[in-house]
Write an enzyme that holds these catalytic residues in place. Structure first.
Site, PDB file in Angstrom:
ATOM      1  N   HIS A   1       0.829  -1.204   0.000  1.00  0.00           N
ATOM      2  CA  HIS A   1       0.000   0.000   0.000  1.00  0.00           C
ATOM      3  C   HIS A   1       0.868   1.260   0.000  1.00  0.00           C
ATOM      4  O   HIS A   1       0.703   2.151  -0.843  1.00  0.00           O
ATOM      5  CB  HIS A   1      -0.914   0.001   1.233  1.00  0.00           C
ATOM      6  CG  HIS A   1      -1.852   1.158   1.279  1.00  0.00           C
ATOM      7  ND1 HIS A   1      -3.126   1.094   0.772  1.00  0.00           N
ATOM      8  CD2 HIS A   1      -1.701   2.420   1.759  1.00  0.00           C
ATOM      9  CE1 HIS A   1      -3.723   2.260   0.936  1.00  0.00           C
ATOM     10  NE2 HIS A   1      -2.878   3.086   1.536  1.00  0.00           N
ATOM     11  N   GLU A   2       1.801   1.321   0.947  1.00  0.00           N
ATOM     12  CA  GLU A   2       2.656   2.505   1.049  1.00  0.00           C
ATOM     13  C   GLU A   2       3.617   2.612  -0.118  1.00  0.00           C
ATOM     14  O   GLU A   2       3.964   3.715  -0.554  1.00  0.00           O
ATOM     15  CB  GLU A   2       3.421   2.484   2.378  1.00  0.00           C
ATOM     16  CG  GLU A   2       2.533   2.551   3.607  1.00  0.00           C
ATOM     17  CD  GLU A   2       1.604   3.747   3.607  1.00  0.00           C
ATOM     18  OE1 GLU A   2       1.997   4.813   3.076  1.00  0.00           O
ATOM     19  OE2 GLU A   2       0.482   3.627   4.127  1.00  0.00           O
TER      20      GLU A   2
ATOM     21  N   HIS B   1       1.939   4.560  -2.912  1.00  0.00           N
ATOM     22  CA  HIS B   1       2.068   6.015  -2.732  1.00  0.00           C
ATOM     23  C   HIS B   1       3.494   6.469  -3.052  1.00  0.00           C
ATOM     24  O   HIS B   1       3.701   7.461  -3.747  1.00  0.00           O
ATOM     25  CB  HIS B   1       1.747   6.395  -1.283  1.00  0.00           C
ATOM     26  CG  HIS B   1       0.323   6.168  -0.887  1.00  0.00           C
ATOM     27  ND1 HIS B   1      -0.742   6.631  -1.621  1.00  0.00           N
ATOM     28  CD2 HIS B   1      -0.217   5.551   0.206  1.00  0.00           C
ATOM     29  CE1 HIS B   1      -1.878   6.304  -1.021  1.00  0.00           C
ATOM     30  NE2 HIS B   1      -1.579   5.644   0.085  1.00  0.00           N
TER      31      HIS B   1
END
Length: 357
Positions: free
Chosen positions: A22-23, A26
Site C-alpha cells: 500500500h505505502e 504512494h
C-alpha cells in the site's frame, strides 16, 4: 500458547505485506511524479530501525498496524523552501496528487491480482463440481426425478462443470424450463425441470428468484490453466471480490446484514493462523482477500482515508480551489471519530467471538 503465537506471527506477516504494498504504491508514484519523499515508514510510533538513502528515510516503527509516506509539502502547515517548491506535493497538479493518493489502494488491488494469477497458474483453479449432494423433496428437481449423486453435465445443451455456473443459470432462468443432462450410474439421462419462484436469500440478504431444490455435495477439483488465462481470471476474481466487499458494507449500513459479521485484528490473527497452518496457498489466498478489502475500504469517501482525500480533490476540481483548511480539519476529525467507533465495535465483536469459542 503456541497457537496464539503462530496466529500473531501470521497476522503480522500478512499485515506487513499489505502495508508495504500500500505505502509502496504512494511512494513509487510520488517519486515518478517528481514529488520529494521524506519518510517511508512501516508502522507508526517510535522508530525501531531507520536508514536514510538520499532524501528519504526508510523506517520500521513500533506499532505495526499501519504505515505512512511523508512527502515534501504534504500538509498545509509544512514549510517549503523556494528550492523545494517543484518537489512539493501540494504544488503538483490535481491529477498528479490524485494519482499519488489513489496509488495505495490500487496497489493493494494489483497485489490481489498478482497473488491470484500465481495461484491459478502454478497451483490451479479450485471449483465445486456439479455433483448433486441433496434434493429437496418438495421442489421441482425431486418432482423431475433428480437424485442425490447425479452429476449435471449440461444445461440447455451447454456443457457445465462448475456449480457456480449451474447455480447462476438457474437463478437467471426467469422461470423458463431447463433441460438438464445428467450422469447417473455410468449412464446419461435427460430431465426437464421447471424452476420455482423462491423467497430464499443468499448470505448478503439478496433474494434468490428461482430455484430447483438441489444442493452441491461440496466436492472441489483443481484445474490448471494457462498463465494468460490465469491473469484474466485473477482480474475477474479481484473485481468480483471488490463488488462483494462493497455490497456487504452497503447491506450492513442498510440493516440487511448484521454488523456482528464485522471483524478486527483478533479475527484476522485467528484466520491468518488457521490458513498458515493449512499451507502457503491458503495463506496467500487469504492475503489476496485482505488486500482487496484494504484497497476497497481505503477508497471509501471518508476523511483521513485515501478515498476522503480523493473526495477533497473532486470538490477542488469542481470549485476550482482547494477545500479550506478548517473544513478539512473538521471533516478529518469526524472521519477519525467514525473509524475509532468502527474499530472499537470490530474489536468488541472479536472479543465476543473469542469467549464464545
Amino acid at each position: 500458547m503456541v497457537t496464539v503465537i503462530y496466529a500473531i506471527v501470521a497476522a503480522a506477516i500478512a499485515l506487513g505485506i499489505l502495508i508495504v504494498f500500500h505505502e509502496f504504491g504512494h511512494f513509487i508514484v510520488a517519486k515518478k511524479s517528481g514529488v520529494g519523499v521524506l519518510t517511508f515508514s512501516i508502522g507508526f510510533g517510535p522508530k525501531l530501525f531507520k536508514k536514510k538513502v538520499g532524501e528519504t528515510e526508510y523506517a520500521v516503527s513500533a506499532i505495526p498496524f499501519g504505515g505512512y509516506v511523508k512527502m515534501v509539502g504534504e500538509d498545509a502547515g509544512d514549510e517549503v523552501t523556494e528550492f523545494d517548491v517543484h518537489k512539493s506535493f501540494s504544488h503538483q497538479s490535481l491529477i498528479k496528487r490524485a494519482m499519488i493518493v489513489a496509488a495505495g489502494p490500487v496497489f493493494n488491488l494489483l497485489l490481489a491480482v498478482g497473488i491470484y494469477t500465481l495461484i491459478y497458474a502454478f497451483i490451479g483453479v479450485a471449483f465445486q463440481t456439479t455433483r448433486v449432494g441433496g434434493v429437496n423433496p418438495d421442489l421441482p428437481a425431486a418432482k423431475a426425478g433428480m437424485q442425490k449423486g447425479d452429476l449435471v453435465v449440461a444445461i440447455n445443451g451447454r456443457a457445465v462443470k462448475r456449480w457456480e455456473d449451474l447455480s447462476k443459470t438457474i437463478r437467471e432462468s426467469g422461470g423458463a424450463p431447463l433441460n438438464l443432462r445428467l450422469q447417473r450410474d455410468g449412464q446419461e439421462i435427460e430431465v426437464a425441470v421447471q424452476p420455482q419462484k423462491s423467497e430464499e436469500r443468499n448470505i448478503l440478504g439478496e433474494k434468490i428468484e428461482w430455484v430447483l431444490g438441489i444442493q452441491g455435495n461440496g466436492d472441489f477439483v483443481v484445474e490448471k490453466i494457462a498463465p494468460w488465462s490465469a491473469a484474466g481470471l485473477a482480474f475477474v476474481q479481484t473485481r468480483d471480490l471488490s463488488i462483494f466487499t462493497l455490497a456487504t458494507l452497503y447491506r450492513m449500513v442498510k440493516g440487511d446484514l448484521s454488523p456482528k459479521n464485522l471483524g478486527g485484528p483478533i479475527m484476522i490473527a485467528r484466520v491468518a493462523g488457521q490458513q498458515a497452518r493449512e499451507g502457503l496457498t491458503n495463506f496467500f489466498a487469504l492475503l489476496a482477500v485482505l488486500s482487496v478489502n484494504l484497497g476497497v475500504l481505503n477508497l471509501l469517501p471518508i476523511p483521513v482515508l485515501d478515498g476522503g482525500h480523493l473526495l477533497f480533490f473532486l470538490i477542488e476540481g469542481i470549485l476550482g480551489r482547494p477545500v479550506g483548511e478548517k473544513q478539512r480539519e473538521r471533516a478529518q476529525q469526524v472521519g477519525v471519530a467514525l473509524l475509532i467507533l468502527v474499530m472499537a465495535y470490530a474489536f468488541y465483536n472479536d472479543i465476543t467471538r473469542f469467549f464464545e469459542g
